[in-house]
Write an enzyme that holds these catalytic residues in place. Structure first.
Site, PDB file in Angstrom:
ATOM      1  N   ARG A  27       0.790  -1.213  -0.019  1.00  6.05           N
ATOM      2  CA  ARG A  27      -0.087  -0.167  -0.053  1.00  6.05           C
ATOM      3  C   ARG A  27       0.864   1.186  -0.085  1.00  6.05           C
ATOM      4  O   ARG A  27       1.936   1.209   0.325  1.00  6.05           O
ATOM      5  CB  ARG A  27      -0.838  -0.028   1.292  1.00  6.05           C
ATOM      6  N   LYS A  43       5.505   4.031   0.594  1.00  2.00           N
ATOM      7  CA  LYS A  43       5.278   2.575   0.020  1.00  2.00           C
ATOM      8  C   LYS A  43       5.448   1.550   0.958  1.00  2.00           C
ATOM      9  O   LYS A  43       6.814   1.450   1.222  1.00  2.00           O
ATOM     10  CB  LYS A  43       5.773   2.393  -1.371  1.00  2.00           C
ATOM     11  N   GLU A  92       9.010  10.137  -3.971  1.00  2.00           N
ATOM     12  CA  GLU A  92       8.195  11.590  -4.224  1.00  2.00           C
ATOM     13  C   GLU A  92       6.660  11.383  -4.275  1.00  2.00           C
ATOM     14  O   GLU A  92       6.348  10.271  -5.050  1.00  2.00           O
ATOM     15  CB  GLU A  92       9.032  12.043  -5.675  1.00  2.00           C
ATOM     16  N   TYR A  93       6.206  12.586  -3.994  1.00  2.00           N
ATOM     17  CA  TYR A  93       4.821  12.433  -3.764  1.00  2.00           C
ATOM     18  C   TYR A  93       4.318  12.798  -5.348  1.00  2.00           C
ATOM     19  O   TYR A  93       4.505  14.245  -5.344  1.00  2.00           O
ATOM     20  CB  TYR A  93       4.182  13.282  -2.679  1.00  2.00           C
ATOM     21  N   ALA A  94       3.444  12.207  -6.041  1.00  5.10           N
ATOM     22  CA  ALA A  94       2.899  12.496  -7.298  1.00  5.10           C
ATOM     23  C   ALA A  94       1.316  13.013  -6.975  1.00  5.10           C
ATOM     24  O   ALA A  94       0.624  12.117  -6.933  1.00  5.10           O
ATOM     25  CB  ALA A  94       2.870  11.544  -8.287  1.00  5.10           C
ATOM     26  N   ASP A 137       9.104  -1.463 -19.246  1.00  6.46           N
ATOM     27  CA  ASP A 137       7.674  -1.762 -18.530  1.00  6.46           C
ATOM     28  C   ASP A 137       7.062  -0.102 -18.592  1.00  6.46           C
ATOM     29  O   ASP A 137       6.262   0.045 -17.756  1.00  6.46           O
ATOM     30  CB  ASP A 137       7.508  -2.227 -17.435  1.00  6.46           C
ATOM     31  N   LYS A 139       4.281   2.215 -19.322  1.00  7.79           N
ATOM     32  CA  LYS A 139       3.025   1.898 -19.779  1.00  7.79           C
ATOM     33  C   LYS A 139       1.856   2.842 -18.926  1.00  7.79           C
ATOM     34  O   LYS A 139       2.614   3.595 -17.759  1.00  7.79           O
ATOM     35  CB  LYS A 139       2.338   0.502 -19.347  1.00  7.79           C
ATOM     36  N   ASN A 142       2.197   2.860 -15.040  1.00 11.02           N
ATOM     37  CA  ASN A 142       3.293   3.304 -14.305  1.00 11.02           C
ATOM     38  C   ASN A 142       3.767   4.915 -14.490  1.00 11.02           C
ATOM     39  O   ASN A 142       5.002   5.074 -14.150  1.00 11.02           O
ATOM     40  CB  ASN A 142       4.622   2.454 -15.041  1.00 11.02           C
ATOM     41  N   ASP A 155       7.877   2.928 -10.822  1.00  8.68           N
ATOM     42  CA  ASP A 155       7.973   1.468 -10.903  1.00  8.68           C
ATOM     43  C   ASP A 155       9.068   1.080 -11.913  1.00  8.68           C
ATOM     44  O   ASP A 155       8.804   0.779 -13.216  1.00  8.68           O
ATOM     45  CB  ASP A 155       6.649   1.087 -11.585  1.00  8.68           C
ATOM     46  N   THR A 172       4.709  -5.820 -20.486  1.00 12.71           N
ATOM     47  CA  THR A 172       3.072  -6.042 -20.470  1.00 12.71           C
ATOM     48  C   THR A 172       2.835  -6.027 -21.812  1.00 12.71           C
ATOM     49  O   THR A 172       3.167  -5.211 -22.687  1.00 12.71           O
ATOM     50  CB  THR A 172       2.576  -4.836 -19.790  1.00 12.71           C
TER      51      THR A 172
HETATM   52  P1  AMP Z   1       2.035   0.705  -6.769  1.00 13.62           P
HETATM   53  O1  AMP Z   1       2.252  -0.079  -5.750  1.00 13.62           O
HETATM   54  O2  AMP Z   1       3.344   1.366  -7.021  1.00 13.62           O
HETATM   55  O3  AMP Z   1       1.325   0.084  -7.882  1.00 13.62           O
HETATM   56  O4  AMP Z   1       1.051   1.969  -6.347  1.00 13.62           O
HETATM   57  C1  AMP Z   1      -0.315   1.683  -5.883  1.00 13.62           C
HETATM   58  C2  AMP Z   1      -1.030   2.961  -6.262  1.00 13.62           C
HETATM   59  O5  AMP Z   1      -0.592   4.156  -5.146  1.00 13.62           O
HETATM   60  C3  AMP Z   1      -0.623   3.591  -7.675  1.00 13.62           C
HETATM   61  O6  AMP Z   1      -1.535   3.054  -8.542  1.00 13.62           O
HETATM   62  C4  AMP Z   1      -0.879   5.077  -7.212  1.00 13.62           C
HETATM   63  O7  AMP Z   1      -2.461   5.404  -7.742  1.00 13.62           O
HETATM   64  C5  AMP Z   1      -0.347   5.060  -5.951  1.00 13.62           C
HETATM   65  N1  AMP Z   1       0.706   5.729  -5.947  1.00 13.62           N
HETATM   66  C6  AMP Z   1       1.935   5.170  -5.948  1.00 13.62           C
HETATM   67  N2  AMP Z   1       3.114   5.772  -5.730  1.00 13.62           N
HETATM   68  C7  AMP Z   1       2.435   6.953  -5.725  1.00 13.62           C
HETATM   69  C8  AMP Z   1       3.313   8.259  -5.617  1.00 13.62           C
HETATM   70  N3  AMP Z   1       4.618   8.216  -5.531  1.00 13.62           N
HETATM   71  N4  AMP Z   1       2.541   9.452  -5.414  1.00 13.62           N
HETATM   72  C9  AMP Z   1       0.994   9.323  -5.474  1.00 13.62           C
HETATM   73  N5  AMP Z   1       0.419   8.107  -5.470  1.00 13.62           N
HETATM   74  C10 AMP Z   1       1.267   7.054  -5.691  1.00 13.62           C
END
Ligand code: AMP
Length: 276
Positions: A27, A43, A92-94, A137, A139, A142, A155, A172
């Site tokens: 998560r 993460k 980094e926060y997106a 990868d 896509k 990502n 990713d 993919t």
């Molecule tokens: P992931 O485990 O990397 O697939 O992340 C799961 C979900 O969390 C992604 O689909 C994004 O919507 C959200 N997410 C992941 N990393 C970030 C980030 N650095 N900033 C904002 N949202 C993120």
């Protein structure tokens, strides 16, 4: 600005906020570093999952690659730490989340928006390739967007650090280059192919070789069965760029330098990487 660089992070250094999403292995939460108030995405991956799927080596490789890459269009990995049960990645926060959601919401992008994303991606990939990293990868899932709408590649799970031709099946389906589908040796040019696929998908809303079954997509990729549905919104310059990237012979694909100088990019892309 970065959160204060530190040798040993721990969960006590962060205030945890709302969940941002859930991935295959963990998560993601918005979080704030207590001292600097710097906002990051944290993460959280359970070690049990890493063991179950035998991906600890892959994760370590992903982390080593991502920590070393510093580019405005590549999501920064500031650091990582772990406790007895979990591994935490300080990312980094997106703020604007997944580009894929934006594409689904809008159906397709304008030429200006698509060209801006393609230029950002090309610049990020040129930087990766200079550092001997092939992403493999790329896509929409990502690709993330920051608070200004700037594209960030996230990713690095499938990327490799390489100086020679590689031979492993990964990636993919819809975004795979023919040499990967056919399990042949491949190199940096797989990412150039993917830029062609993404450019098409950004403009038409669907990837070019989409088919009912996986086997049919494979066939379409191998044949380079490319067609452009009639659309008053897509210019001949855009189609020219796509056709010059989706070329079976990888050595004949347009180079990243030539993409940056392509008339469609020059005419439409915002070099600052932000879309109105
Ligand atoms: P992931 O485990 O990397 O697939 O992340 C799961 C979900 O969390 C992604 O689909 C994004 O919507 C959200 N997410 C992941 N990393 C970030 C980030 N650095 N900033 C904002 N949202 C993120």
């Amino acid at each position: 600005m970065d959160p204060n660089p530190k040798e040993e992070w721990s969960i006590k250094d962060f205030e945890i906020g709302k969940p941002l999403g859930k991935g295959k292995f963990g998560r993601v939460y918005v979080a704030r570093e207590v001292k600097s108030k710097f906002v990051v995405a944290l993460k959280v991956i359970f070690k049990e999952q890493l063991e179950k799927y035998r991906i600890h080596h892959q994760l370590r490789r992903e982390m080593e690659i991502q920590i070393s890459l510093k580019h405005p269009n590549i999501l920064r990995l500031y650091g990582w730490f772990h406790d007895s049960e979990r591994v935490y990645l300080i990312l980094e926060y997106a703020h604007n989340g997944e580009l894929y959601k934006e594409l689904s919401k809008r159906g397709h992008f304008s030429e200006k928006q698509a060209a801006t994303y393609i230029l950002s991606l090309t610049e990020a990939l040129a930087y990766c390739h200079e550092n001997h990293v092939i992403h493999r990868d790329i896509k929409p899932e990502n690709l993330l967007l920051d608070h200004e709408g700037r594209l960030k590649i996230a990713d690095f799970g499938w990327s490799v650090q390489s100086t020679s031709k590689r031979q492993t099946m990964c990636g993919t389906l819809d975004y795979l280059a023919p040499e990967m589908v056919e399990n042949k040796a491949h190199d940096y040019a797989v990412d150039n192919w993917t830029l062609g696929i993404l450019c098409y998908e950004f403009l038409y809303g669907v990837p070019p070789f989409e088919a009912k079954s996986q086997a049919d997509t494979f066939k379409r990729i191998i044949k380079v069965d490319l067609s452009f549905p009639p659309s008053p919104l897509v210019s001949s310059d855009a189609k020219n760029l796509i056709s010059r990237l989706l070329v079976k012979d990888s050595s004949k694909r347009l180079s990243l330098q030539k993409i940056m100088g392509h008339p469609w990019i020059i005419k439409n892309a915002n070099p600052m990487g932000v879309c109105e």
